[in-house]
Design a protein around this motif. Sequence first.
Motif, PDB file in Angstrom:
ATOM      1  N   SER A 268       0.801  -1.223   0.000  1.00 59.27           N
ATOM      2  CA  SER A 268       0.000   0.000   0.000  1.00 59.27           C
ATOM      3  C   SER A 268       0.833   1.271   0.000  1.00 59.27           C
ATOM      4  O   SER A 268       0.299   2.352  -0.194  1.00 59.27           O
ATOM      5  N   TYR A 269       2.130   1.161   0.194  1.00 53.60           N
ATOM      6  CA  TYR A 269       2.959   2.365   0.205  1.00 53.60           C
ATOM      7  C   TYR A 269       3.574   2.669  -1.151  1.00 53.60           C
ATOM      8  O   TYR A 269       4.294   3.648  -1.293  1.00 53.60           O
ATOM      9  N   SER A 270       3.294   1.873  -2.161  1.00 53.73           N
ATOM     10  CA  SER A 270       3.950   2.056  -3.450  1.00 53.73           C
ATOM     11  C   SER A 270       2.916   2.389  -4.525  1.00 53.73           C
ATOM     12  O   SER A 270       2.314   1.498  -5.116  1.00 53.73           O
ATOM     13  N   PHE A 271       2.694   3.678  -4.747  1.00 50.69           N
ATOM     14  CA  PHE A 271       1.670   4.119  -5.689  1.00 50.69           C
ATOM     15  C   PHE A 271       2.056   5.465  -6.279  1.00 50.69           C
ATOM     16  O   PHE A 271       2.951   6.143  -5.771  1.00 50.69           O
ATOM     17  N   GLY A 272       1.370   5.849  -7.335  1.00 54.93           N
ATOM     18  CA  GLY A 272       1.631   7.132  -7.973  1.00 54.93           C
ATOM     19  C   GLY A 272       0.360   7.697  -8.581  1.00 54.93           C
ATOM     20  O   GLY A 272      -0.592   6.965  -8.841  1.00 54.93           O
ATOM     21  N   LEU A 273       0.341   8.988  -8.815  1.00 55.12           N
ATOM     22  CA  LEU A 273      -0.798   9.680  -9.424  1.00 55.12           C
ATOM     23  C   LEU A 273      -0.335  10.347 -10.704  1.00 55.12           C
ATOM     24  O   LEU A 273       0.646  11.095 -10.701  1.00 55.12           O
ATOM     25  N   THR A 274      -1.057  10.071 -11.787  1.00 52.44           N
ATOM     26  CA  THR A 274      -0.788  10.724 -13.065  1.00 52.44           C
ATOM     27  C   THR A 274      -2.079  11.369 -13.552  1.00 52.44           C
ATOM     28  O   THR A 274      -3.124  10.713 -13.589  1.00 52.44           O
TER      29      THR A 274
ATOM     30  N   LYS B 255       4.862  -1.600 -12.256  1.00 53.51           N
ATOM     31  CA  LYS B 255       3.430  -1.316 -12.154  1.00 53.51           C
ATOM     32  C   LYS B 255       2.644  -2.616 -12.223  1.00 53.51           C
ATOM     33  O   LYS B 255       2.793  -3.398 -13.143  1.00 53.51           O
ATOM     34  N   VAL B 256       1.792  -2.824 -11.226  1.00 54.59           N
ATOM     35  CA  VAL B 256       0.979  -4.030 -11.125  1.00 54.59           C
ATOM     36  C   VAL B 256      -0.416  -3.786 -11.683  1.00 54.59           C
ATOM     37  O   VAL B 256      -0.972  -4.610 -12.402  1.00 54.59           O
ATOM     38  N   THR B 257      -0.986  -2.640 -11.357  1.00 52.33           N
ATOM     39  CA  THR B 257      -2.325  -2.310 -11.826  1.00 52.33           C
ATOM     40  C   THR B 257      -2.516  -0.797 -11.792  1.00 52.33           C
ATOM     41  O   THR B 257      -1.701  -0.070 -11.221  1.00 52.33           O
ATOM     42  N   SER B 258      -3.594  -0.351 -12.387  1.00 60.28           N
ATOM     43  CA  SER B 258      -3.966   1.064 -12.376  1.00 60.28           C
ATOM     44  C   SER B 258      -5.451   1.193 -12.131  1.00 60.28           C
ATOM     45  O   SER B 258      -6.231   0.303 -12.478  1.00 60.28           O
ATOM     46  N   PHE B 259      -5.829   2.299 -11.556  1.00 60.09           N
ATOM     47  CA  PHE B 259      -7.226   2.682 -11.414  1.00 60.09           C
ATOM     48  C   PHE B 259      -7.367   3.981 -12.200  1.00 60.09           C
ATOM     49  O   PHE B 259      -6.757   4.993 -11.855  1.00 60.09           O
ATOM     50  N   THR B 260      -8.125   3.948 -13.279  1.00 62.90           N
ATOM     51  CA  THR B 260      -8.227   5.083 -14.184  1.00 62.90           C
ATOM     52  C   THR B 260      -9.521   5.858 -13.929  1.00 62.90           C
ATOM     53  O   THR B 260     -10.597   5.265 -13.877  1.00 62.90           O
ATOM     54  N   PHE B 261      -9.399   7.177 -13.774  1.00 64.76           N
ATOM     55  CA  PHE B 261     -10.591   8.005 -13.606  1.00 64.76           C
ATOM     56  C   PHE B 261     -10.779   8.884 -14.841  1.00 64.76           C
ATOM     57  O   PHE B 261      -9.832   9.213 -15.537  1.00 64.76           O
TER      58      PHE B 261
ATOM     59  N   LEU C  46      -6.286  17.163  -1.733  1.00 68.29           N
ATOM     60  CA  LEU C  46      -7.107  17.469  -2.900  1.00 68.29           C
ATOM     61  C   LEU C  46      -8.254  16.467  -2.982  1.00 68.29           C
ATOM     62  O   LEU C  46      -8.028  15.259  -2.961  1.00 68.29           O
ATOM     63  N   THR C  47      -9.478  16.967  -3.054  1.00 71.29           N
ATOM     64  CA  THR C  47     -10.635  16.116  -3.312  1.00 71.29           C
ATOM     65  C   THR C  47     -10.970  16.242  -4.786  1.00 71.29           C
ATOM     66  O   THR C  47     -11.210  17.340  -5.280  1.00 71.29           O
ATOM     67  N   LEU C  48     -10.949  15.120  -5.470  1.00 67.61           N
ATOM     68  CA  LEU C  48     -11.163  15.072  -6.914  1.00 67.61           C
ATOM     69  C   LEU C  48     -12.497  14.377  -7.184  1.00 67.61           C
ATOM     70  O   LEU C  48     -12.674  13.212  -6.825  1.00 67.61           O
ATOM     71  N   THR C  49     -13.425  15.083  -7.782  1.00 67.53           N
ATOM     72  CA  THR C  49     -14.704  14.517  -8.162  1.00 67.53           C
ATOM     73  C   THR C  49     -14.548  13.972  -9.580  1.00 67.53           C
ATOM     74  O   THR C  49     -13.996  14.646 -10.436  1.00 67.53           O
ATOM     75  N   HIS C  50     -15.019  12.753  -9.802  1.00 65.37           N
ATOM     76  CA  HIS C  50     -14.847  12.159 -11.125  1.00 65.37           C
ATOM     77  C   HIS C  50     -16.159  11.568 -11.643  1.00 65.37           C
ATOM     78  O   HIS C  50     -17.116  11.411 -10.888  1.00 65.37           O
ATOM     79  N   GLU C  51     -16.171  11.268 -12.926  1.00 62.09           N
ATOM     80  CA  GLU C  51     -17.361  10.703 -13.568  1.00 62.09           C
ATOM     81  C   GLU C  51     -17.232   9.230 -13.865  1.00 62.09           C
ATOM     82  O   GLU C  51     -18.092   8.640 -14.512  1.00 62.09           O
ATOM     83  N   GLY C  52     -16.162   8.613 -13.413  1.00 60.34           N
ATOM     84  CA  GLY C  52     -16.000   7.191 -13.603  1.00 60.34           C
ATOM     85  C   GLY C  52     -14.635   6.732 -13.144  1.00 60.34           C
ATOM     86  O   GLY C  52     -13.645   7.420 -13.349  1.00 60.34           O
ATOM     87  N   LEU C  53     -14.600   5.572 -12.513  1.00 60.13           N
ATOM     88  CA  LEU C  53     -13.361   4.960 -12.053  1.00 60.13           C
ATOM     89  C   LEU C  53     -13.377   3.521 -12.497  1.00 60.13           C
ATOM     90  O   LEU C  53     -14.361   2.808 -12.287  1.00 60.13           O
ATOM     91  N   GLU C  54     -12.312   3.104 -13.162  1.00 58.62           N
ATOM     92  CA  GLU C  54     -12.245   1.738 -13.701  1.00 58.62           C
ATOM     93  C   GLU C  54     -10.943   1.073 -13.286  1.00 58.62           C
ATOM     94  O   GLU C  54      -9.882   1.689 -13.379  1.00 58.62           O
ATOM     95  N   PRO C  55     -11.005  -0.187 -12.844  1.00 56.90           N
ATOM     96  CA  PRO C  55      -9.752  -0.927 -12.615  1.00 56.90           C
ATOM     97  C   PRO C  55      -9.197  -1.380 -13.949  1.00 56.90           C
ATOM     98  O   PRO C  55      -9.939  -1.658 -14.882  1.00 56.90           O
ATOM     99  N   GLN C  56      -7.888  -1.458 -14.065  1.00 62.83           N
ATOM    100  CA  GLN C  56      -7.268  -1.900 -15.309  1.00 62.83           C
ATOM    101  C   GLN C  56      -6.734  -3.307 -15.169  1.00 62.83           C
ATOM    102  O   GLN C  56      -6.292  -3.736 -14.206  1.00 62.83           O
TER     103      GLN C  56
END
Length: 147
Positions: free
Chosen positions: A11-17, A106-112, A137-147
Amino acid sequence: MPFSNYDGAVSYSFGLTVDGITTQAITEVDGLNFEVDVIEVKQQTPDGKYVVKKIPGRKKTGELTFTRIFQQDDNWSNWIKKIFTGDVSDSRKNGSVDVYDYGGVKVTSFTFTNGWPSKIEYSGMKAGGTDPTTEKLTLTHEGLEPQ
């Protein structure tokens, strides 16, 4: 090499793009969940018994929350300023939260999709304190998908 069947992602190994730009120094991510509406169908069987069925409805949208150490990078504050001035269409951005294994692969991504900042919050400050100042930062999104 990705992790084995016995190892998991950490859980400590992640990134935001966001729109191809990687944000530095993220310390926490919350809101990675997937949910659909539950529709309750109440009906009678041919022999008169009352039956309730639950079926999946529409996918729900949501919010992601990112926390980072406050720094000179003003990308987040400039982003929410666009919302304040009414530039909503240019503020909607696509991005991903990437999860890495122990080796940094990279193992997986969650795409918004169509994410935009709805809130920026700074941690409390205290004279003589030793905690780092954080920016959330609170980010409101219109969809979140696992990859």
